[in-house]
Enzyme design. Sequence first.
Site, PDB file in Angstrom:
ATOM      1  N   HIS A   1       0.922   2.988  -0.638  1.00 45.19           N
ATOM      2  CA  HIS A   1       0.659   4.406  -0.332  1.00 45.19           C
ATOM      3  C   HIS A   1      -0.691   4.944   0.224  1.00 45.19           C
ATOM      4  CE1 HIS A   1       2.050   8.486  -0.909  1.00 45.19           C
ATOM      5  NE2 HIS A   1       1.177   8.983  -1.965  1.00 45.19           N
TER       6      HIS A   1
ATOM      7  N   CYS B   1       3.388   8.516   4.766  1.00 42.43           N
ATOM      8  CA  CYS B   1       2.221   8.736   4.120  1.00 42.43           C
ATOM      9  C   CYS B   1       0.757   8.634   4.836  1.00 42.43           C
ATOM     10  CB  CYS B   1       2.296   8.003   2.904  1.00 42.43           C
ATOM     11  SG  CYS B   1       2.312   6.318   2.886  1.00 42.43           S
TER      12      CYS B   1
END
Length: 322
Positions: free
Chosen positions: A162, A86
Site C-alpha cells: 500500500h 493506491c
Amino acid sequence: MADAGNWCLIESDPGVFTELISGMGVKGVQVDEIWSLDDESMAELKPMYGLIFLFKWQNGQPQPVMADSGPSDHIFFANQVITNACATQAILSILLNRDDIDLGEELANFKEFTADFGPDMKGLAISNSDLIRSVHNSFARSDPFVNEMQDPRSGKDEDVYHFIAYLPIHGALYELDGLSQGPVNLGACDEENWTSKANEAIQNRMARYSAAELHFSLMALTRDRLEMYEEQIEELDGLLLSLAEDAEERKQLNSDRNLLQHKLQMEQEKRSRWHRENTLRKHNFIPMVYNLLRILAEKKQLEPLVTSAKQKATSRLDNAKK
C-alpha cells in the site's frame, strides 16, 4: 471497492511515477527514490513537495491516531474506492494539495471541480476520471502470468502493499492514506524542515514490523532536476559574463558550473534509462516468445534445451546441498 473499468497494479519505481505524472499533464516535477532521510540527503532533493511511502499491509493493523487536527476542509483528501489505485492516489494526494506545482489544464480543472466534494465523492471522481485512469492503466503489464496486487481489504492471504503520502500543508505535517477515515495531522512543522517529522512518523510505522521485514520503499516528489539545473547553469553563465575582471570569483563560478553540468548529464542519462525501462514495461513480449518456442519446436531444438536446463538446475541444487 469499485472497479471503474479495472485499474492495473503500478510498480513502485521513480521512472514509472515520473512518467505517470507527466502523462496527466503536470509540469516541472519528478519522483526520486530515497535511501536515507538524513539532513544531507534531504538537502540534495530540495525543493521537495511530498513523500510517497510503500509498505506491506497487515490485516487488522491499527489506524494512526489523529492529532489535534482542527478543520481539514482545506485539504484534498479522497477515500480509495478503486482496487490497485493506491499508488496514483498517493501521488494525487501530493499534487492536489500543493499550490506551487503546475498541474496542467485537465488536472487543475479536476481539482477545482471536486473542491467541495467529500472524501468518498472525491474518490469516486478519481475512479471516473478518464485522464487519470487511462494514464494509470498505460502501465498495465502485458504478461498474463503476473499476479496483480490484491486490495488490502479483500481478506486474501497474499502479501499486499500500500502507498500513502506525507507532506506539509499550512504549517502541519499530514499523512494522507486513502484507506483511512480522513487526513492525519501529525503536528506542526516548518515548511523547510518538515522531513525530520516525516522521518519520525515513517520510522514509527516501520517499527510495527519484525526486524526481518524489509519490504519498504520511500520516494520523494521534487522539482524537475533537468529544469532546475538548466536554470542554474544559465544563471551562472550570466554571472560569468559580468565578472570578466575578477579571476578568483570566475574560477569558483566555473567550478560550480562544471558540477552542475555533471549533475545535468547524470540526470539526462537517468531519464534516458527510465524511458527505455518504461518502453520495455509496456511492450508485449508474449507473441515473440511464443513464436520463438514454436520455431525451436519445429526444428526439434526445444526438447534438448529443456532437458539441458533441467540438468543444470539439478546440478545447482546438488551443489547447494554439499
